[in-house]
Scaffold this motif. Sequence first.
Motif, PDB file in Angstrom:
ATOM      1  N   ALA A 185      43.118  44.186  48.976  1.00 23.57           N
ATOM      2  CA  ALA A 185      44.484  44.612  48.661  1.00 23.57           C
ATOM      3  C   ALA A 185      45.166  43.614  47.732  1.00 23.57           C
ATOM      4  N   GLY A 186      44.953  42.324  47.991  1.00 23.13           N
ATOM      5  CA  GLY A 186      45.547  41.312  47.115  1.00 23.13           C
ATOM      6  C   GLY A 186      44.973  41.359  45.711  1.00 23.13           C
ATOM      7  N   LEU A 187      43.677  41.597  45.574  1.00 25.83           N
ATOM      8  CA  LEU A 187      43.070  41.695  44.249  1.00 25.83           C
ATOM      9  C   LEU A 187      43.552  42.943  43.514  1.00 25.83           C
ATOM     10  N   THR A 188      43.827  44.017  44.252  1.00 31.13           N
ATOM     11  CA  THR A 188      44.397  45.213  43.629  1.00 31.13           C
ATOM     12  C   THR A 188      45.770  44.907  43.031  1.00 31.13           C
ATOM     13  N   LEU A 189      46.582  44.216  43.788  1.00 32.99           N
ATOM     14  CA  LEU A 189      47.899  43.833  43.264  1.00 32.99           C
ATOM     15  C   LEU A 189      47.775  42.843  42.118  1.00 32.99           C
ATOM     16  N   LEU A 190      46.772  41.979  42.155  1.00 29.77           N
ATOM     17  CA  LEU A 190      46.559  41.045  41.059  1.00 29.77           C
ATOM     18  C   LEU A 190      46.235  41.790  39.770  1.00 29.77           C
ATOM     19  N   ALA A 191      45.401  42.821  39.849  1.00 29.20           N
ATOM     20  CA  ALA A 191      45.062  43.596  38.657  1.00 29.20           C
ATOM     21  C   ALA A 191      46.308  44.237  38.048  1.00 29.20           C
ATOM     22  N   ILE A 192      47.180  44.783  38.901  1.00 29.58           N
ATOM     23  CA  ILE A 192      48.410  45.396  38.385  1.00 29.58           C
ATOM     24  C   ILE A 192      49.330  44.335  37.797  1.00 29.58           C
ATOM     25  N   ALA A 193      49.408  43.168  38.443  1.00 30.60           N
ATOM     26  CA  ALA A 193      50.257  42.093  37.926  1.00 30.60           C
ATOM     27  C   ALA A 193      49.759  41.602  36.563  1.00 30.60           C
ATOM     28  N   LEU A 194      48.458  41.552  36.372  1.00 36.28           N
ATOM     29  CA  LEU A 194      47.920  41.132  35.079  1.00 36.28           C
ATOM     30  C   LEU A 194      48.250  42.147  33.984  1.00 36.28           C
ATOM     31  N   VAL A 195      48.213  43.428  34.326  1.00 32.42           N
ATOM     32  CA  VAL A 195      48.600  44.457  33.351  1.00 32.42           C
ATOM     33  C   VAL A 195      50.071  44.294  32.981  1.00 32.42           C
ATOM     34  N   ARG A 196      50.928  44.060  33.958  1.00 32.69           N
ATOM     35  CA  ARG A 196      52.348  43.856  33.673  1.00 32.69           C
ATOM     36  C   ARG A 196      52.570  42.585  32.865  1.00 32.69           C
ATOM     37  N   TRP A 197      51.788  41.570  33.151  1.00 30.26           N
ATOM     38  CA  TRP A 197      51.903  40.320  32.390  1.00 30.26           C
ATOM     39  C   TRP A 197      51.544  40.562  30.929  1.00 30.26           C
ATOM     40  N   ALA A 198      50.465  41.299  30.697  1.00 37.25           N
ATOM     41  CA  ALA A 198      50.083  41.602  29.319  1.00 37.25           C
ATOM     42  C   ALA A 198      51.166  42.415  28.613  1.00 37.25           C
ATOM     43  N   GLN A 199      51.821  43.313  29.324  1.00 36.39           N
ATOM     44  CA  GLN A 199      52.894  44.099  28.721  1.00 36.39           C
ATOM     45  C   GLN A 199      54.099  43.232  28.388  1.00 36.39           C
ATOM     46  N   VAL A 200      54.412  42.298  29.257  1.00 35.78           N
ATOM     47  CA  VAL A 200      55.528  41.378  28.976  1.00 35.78           C
ATOM     48  C   VAL A 200      55.225  40.526  27.747  1.00 35.78           C
ATOM     49  N   LEU A 201      53.948  40.175  27.548  1.00 39.90           N
ATOM     50  CA  LEU A 201      53.560  39.373  26.384  1.00 39.90           C
ATOM     51  C   LEU A 201      53.511  40.181  25.094  1.00 39.90           C
ATOM     52  N   GLY A 202      53.718  41.496  25.188  1.00 39.80           N
ATOM     53  CA  GLY A 202      53.797  42.301  23.971  1.00 39.80           C
ATOM     54  C   GLY A 202      52.710  43.320  23.790  1.00 39.80           C
ATOM     55  N   SER A 220      43.460  47.427  24.165  1.00 34.63           N
ATOM     56  CA  SER A 220      43.379  46.205  23.353  1.00 34.63           C
ATOM     57  C   SER A 220      42.280  45.324  23.926  1.00 34.63           C
ATOM     58  N   SER A 221      41.202  45.136  23.154  1.00 30.33           N
ATOM     59  CA  SER A 221      40.086  44.333  23.646  1.00 30.33           C
ATOM     60  C   SER A 221      40.486  42.880  23.859  1.00 30.33           C
ATOM     61  N   GLY A 222      41.425  42.354  23.051  1.00 26.76           N
ATOM     62  CA  GLY A 222      41.873  40.977  23.234  1.00 26.76           C
ATOM     63  C   GLY A 222      42.583  40.788  24.561  1.00 26.76           C
ATOM     64  N   ALA A 223      43.537  41.693  24.875  1.00 27.19           N
ATOM     65  CA  ALA A 223      44.247  41.604  26.155  1.00 27.19           C
ATOM     66  C   ALA A 223      43.287  41.839  27.320  1.00 27.19           C
ATOM     67  N   LEU A 224      42.379  42.775  27.160  1.00 30.40           N
ATOM     68  CA  LEU A 224      41.434  43.050  28.235  1.00 30.40           C
ATOM     69  C   LEU A 224      40.504  41.868  28.474  1.00 30.40           C
ATOM     70  N   THR A 225      40.230  41.089  27.441  1.00 38.08           N
ATOM     71  CA  THR A 225      39.346  39.929  27.595  1.00 38.08           C
ATOM     72  C   THR A 225      39.956  38.891  28.517  1.00 38.08           C
ATOM     73  N   TRP A 226      41.205  38.473  28.227  1.00 38.27           N
ATOM     74  CA  TRP A 226      41.789  37.422  29.065  1.00 38.27           C
ATOM     75  C   TRP A 226      42.179  37.958  30.440  1.00 38.27           C
ATOM     76  N   MET A 227      42.523  39.248  30.539  1.00 35.04           N
ATOM     77  CA  MET A 227      42.853  39.817  31.843  1.00 35.04           C
ATOM     78  C   MET A 227      41.633  39.820  32.764  1.00 35.04           C
ATOM     79  N   THR A 228      40.499  40.265  32.269  1.00 29.84           N
ATOM     80  CA  THR A 228      39.295  40.295  33.102  1.00 29.84           C
ATOM     81  C   THR A 228      38.784  38.897  33.410  1.00 29.84           C
TER      82      THR A 228
END
Length: 337
Positions: free
Chosen positions: A80-97, A104-112
Amino acid sequence: MLVRPALLRPLPHRGDLIAAGAVPFTLAIVLLNIRMDATWGRGIHLVITALACGLVLGMGLLAEREEEHPRAYQTVLLLAGLTLLAIALVRWAQVLGSGHPFSSSGALTWMTLVFAAVAAVPAWGRIDSPVCALVELLAGGLFLLAFVDWVFAPDGPTTLRWLLVLLIVVYVAGHLYWRERKRRHAVHFVNAAGVAAIVLGATFLGALFGGFAFAVQGASGELPPDPGTWWELVLLAAGVGLVAYAAVDREPGPGYLGFVVLVLFALLAGLPGRGGASIVGWPLLLLLGGGAVLAAGLRPSHPLPPAPDAARDPAPTEPLPTRPADDDATRPLPPEA
């Protein structure tokens, strides 16, 4: 005011209760991210999701491992915590632009990369969670695919398919390395290879749907693209290997994945060739090979070998000595007067 770690450490006798509450709590955060996506700002979603992730994942990381592997409640908290982490990383990438992080392969690279690094913490070491190891392996494979696409920008799906073959080989090698060291982790290396094989087969779905359309429209339509004998051979080997491993080691997960891979192989290899439908090729080869194996298994054998479970049967035990009869029971009756 900082929260002391001891306050987030679940008590073992309340672990099941805490996990039962963590599931709807996590689901509520997911629903908020979906329903309020256009209403709340991305920063608000990031803060809410990150705090919820810290709470749930923190409890999973701080829980004491009582057995060889984490108990069910701790695994629920970690997932459950890792599920929320995945969503938080997506929101973080959106906040960064990045408006669409998954495109975006660049955003997906650092997120994964971040996600795999965090998942590796409970996967090994003190917690030693096999399920988290599977999550880490899958995230690491996605990181490799995204990194190559970001740096080299390959044209067409061929590079992706070769990378998936490389991942299958790496996962199999990892299984062989960990097989005698961490049994449950080694099984999930095989599961990760099965997922990679399914993704490999999914890259040919365009050819599959094109083949169905070709079969319906007849020869007047455009011929569907041919997956090629090599890729069909890879899918066949992966599917048979997964099913064989499941049968030998009695692990159901690889068997289910192998079934899906073999279904993809059958659908792709069953497409009619450019010369029309024919039994020459995979149908004839598999008939001959399968028939030869069946004949070898059904051939007469005299004398019969011992049963497969004979070696595991306990050795016959000596009969227990009979208890001597009671003296009163064996004593002769006195003569009647």
